[in-house]
Write a protein that holds these residues in place. Structure first.
Motif, short mmCIF file in Angstrom:
data_model
loop_
_atom_site.label_atom_id
_atom_site.label_comp_id
_atom_site.label_asym_id
_atom_site.label_seq_id
_atom_site.Cartn_x
_atom_site.Cartn_y
_atom_site.Cartn_z
N GLU A 72 0.80 -1.24 0.00
CA GLU A 72 0.00 0.00 0.00
C GLU A 72 0.83 1.28 0.00
OE1 GLU A 72 -2.93 -0.19 3.11
OE2 GLU A 72 -3.38 -2.28 2.67
N CYS A 73 1.76 1.39 -0.92
CA CYS A 73 2.51 2.65 -1.06
C CYS A 73 1.53 3.75 -1.45
CB CYS A 73 3.57 2.53 -2.15
SG CYS A 73 4.78 1.25 -1.82
N PHE A 115 1.76 6.27 -3.28
CA PHE A 115 1.84 6.80 -4.64
C PHE A 115 1.39 5.80 -5.70
CE2 PHE A 115 5.90 5.10 -3.26
CZ PHE A 115 6.17 4.15 -4.23
N CYS A 116 0.97 4.60 -5.29
CA CYS A 116 0.78 3.51 -6.26
C CYS A 116 -0.67 3.43 -6.71
CB CYS A 116 1.22 2.19 -5.64
SG CYS A 116 1.06 0.81 -6.77
N PHE A 121 -1.36 1.13 -9.08
CA PHE A 121 -1.32 -0.16 -9.76
C PHE A 121 -1.93 -1.27 -8.92
CE2 PHE A 121 1.55 -3.97 -9.97
CZ PHE A 121 1.04 -4.51 -11.14
N LYS A 166 6.79 -0.76 3.58
CA LYS A 166 7.81 -1.26 2.65
C LYS A 166 9.12 -1.51 3.40
CE LYS A 166 8.18 -0.20 -2.23
NZ LYS A 166 8.00 0.90 -3.18
S1 SF4 Z 1 4.62 0.33 -5.56
FE1 SF4 Z 1 4.92 -1.89 -5.55
S2 SF4 Z 1 5.15 -2.41 -3.36
FE2 SF4 Z 1 4.20 -0.36 -3.44
S3 SF4 Z 1 1.97 -0.78 -3.36
FE3 SF4 Z 1 2.55 -0.62 -5.54
S4 SF4 Z 1 2.92 -2.73 -6.13
FE4 SF4 Z 1 2.98 -2.70 -3.90
#
Ligand code: SF4
Length: 359
Positions: A75-76, A78-79, A81, A199
């Motif tokens: 759960e970064c 900024f993500c 995706f 992380k």
């Molecule tokens: S950047 Fe990578 S580690 Fe961080 S939430 Fe998205 S997929 Fe997961």
């Protein structure tokens, strides 16, 4: 030796020190970041770039990004995706799907796979081993597989209960050739807490990368800035990477990136092109132990990329065939890459992962 002026400003003395082949300190790097004249820094960075690399040549490579799952428990902020585990909205690629993606990539000249995904503990370790060995067995040992950020490797430590060295040994035997320097962003405790508290910590990131390098898995390193970091934290990050490189010499290249606004969960300031280029030049001046600086056309575009090649960068990395995390695209065809580099004033050369020129 090139002299900048008769009577030097403090920043010019620092630049002269770098031109003389001496290492600049983190404090001097900070002074350049705060007060350095960009054109003077650009000149020095270009000189240093030409000591590490052939002048007049800029390289590129081609790889396919294969994001094997978008389920992730990290759960970064900024993500955009990831999908939450158990949301039933994400995916895990099957082996056949991965092979199909690589078949497409190889048919257009990309012989490298960049294999990365979210952290999903339900995936068994054998999944990774099976896919790595299947890619090698199907397409040949010459296909280069770069994979797994430190946080993914730490997940494998956890799910197997094996020490990292053993995890890496098995991944290497299955086909892993190198690791990306992914997941670093800004390696300070404060920024980690803001961006991705779940992380790998800065110390864990260094531990994993150091172990990878010592086991022969080379890679790249990067910085992603343009959020709430201070300028000193940028320098702290660069210094951590330089110190690690002194111990291992495992980084072949360094890539400066800026954050893109993708979620509402964290603050992004738009880094101006001039600041991006200044930091890129600073990286070339600061890293006296990393041979290549890459510029990414995916972040600030091709116009800035052209100036970056005149400001210390020697490689544009693309052609990237798929990049789900960033949701934007670089140059997609080899012809267009060559044309871009020629228009930028360089002779284009395709390279492999190890920066051997192919033609
Ligand atoms: S950047 Fe990578 S580690 Fe961080 S939430 Fe998205 S997929 Fe997961």
């Amino acid at each position: 030796m090139v002299q900048l002026t008769e009577k030097k400003l403090p920043t010019q003395e620092i630049l002269q020190k770098a031109l003389d082949g001496k290492r600049i300190t983190p404090e001097e790097a900070y002074t350049l970041y705060m007060e350095g004249d960009f054109l003077e820094m650009q000149y020095v960075a270009r000189e240093i770039r030409n000591r590490f690399n052939k002048p007049g040549i800029a390289s590129y490579t081609a790889f396919r990004v294969v994001n094997y799952t978008n389920y992730c428990n990290v759960e970064c902020s900024f993500c955009s995706f990831m999908d939450e585990i158990n949301s039933n909205q994400g995916y895990v690629l099957t082996k056949d799907q991965v092979l199909k993606k690589m078949e497409e990539a190889i048919s257009i000249g990309a012989e490298q796979m960049f294999f990365q995904g979210g952290v999903y503990p339900e995936i068994p370790f054998d999944y990774y081993l099976d896919i790595l060995s299947s890619v090698k067995n199907t397409f040949g040992k010459h296909i280069h597989i770069r994979g797994f950020s430190p946080v993914e490797l730490m997940n494998m430590e956890k799910i197997t209960g094996l020490p990292l060295e053993e995890v890496l040994t098995q991944l290497k035997q299955a086909g892993l050739d190198s690791v990306p320097g992914a997941g670093a962003e800004i390696l300070t405790e404060r920024m980690r807490y803001i961006l991705s508290p779940k992380k790998a910590t800065p110390q864990e990131w260094v531990r994993v990368m150091e172990t990878c390098h010592k086991m022969g898995l080379k890679g790249s390193a990067n910085i992603v800035w343009g959020s709430e970091e201070t300028r000193w934290e940028v320098i702290e990050h660069l210094n951590l990477i330089r110190q690690l490189q002194d111990r291992t010499h495992g980084f072949l290249s360094f890539i400066p990136w800026t954050f893109q606004k993708q979620t509402k969960k964290f603050y992004v300031r738009n880094v101006p092109a001039q600041e991006y280029l200044k930091v890129l030049a600073l990286c070339r001046i600061f890293f006296d132990n990393i041979p290549h600086i890459e510029t990414s056309l995916m972040v600030l575009g091709q116009g800035v990329g052209q100036i970056a090649l005149q400001s210390g960068a020697d490689d544009i990395s693309s052609i990237v065939i798929e990049e789900n995390v960033l949701k934007s695209y670089g140059i997609k065809t080899e012809e267009r890459v060559k044309q871009f580099l020629i228009e930028s004033g360089f002779f284009p050369v395709k390279r492999d992962f190890d920066y051997n020129y192919l033609y």
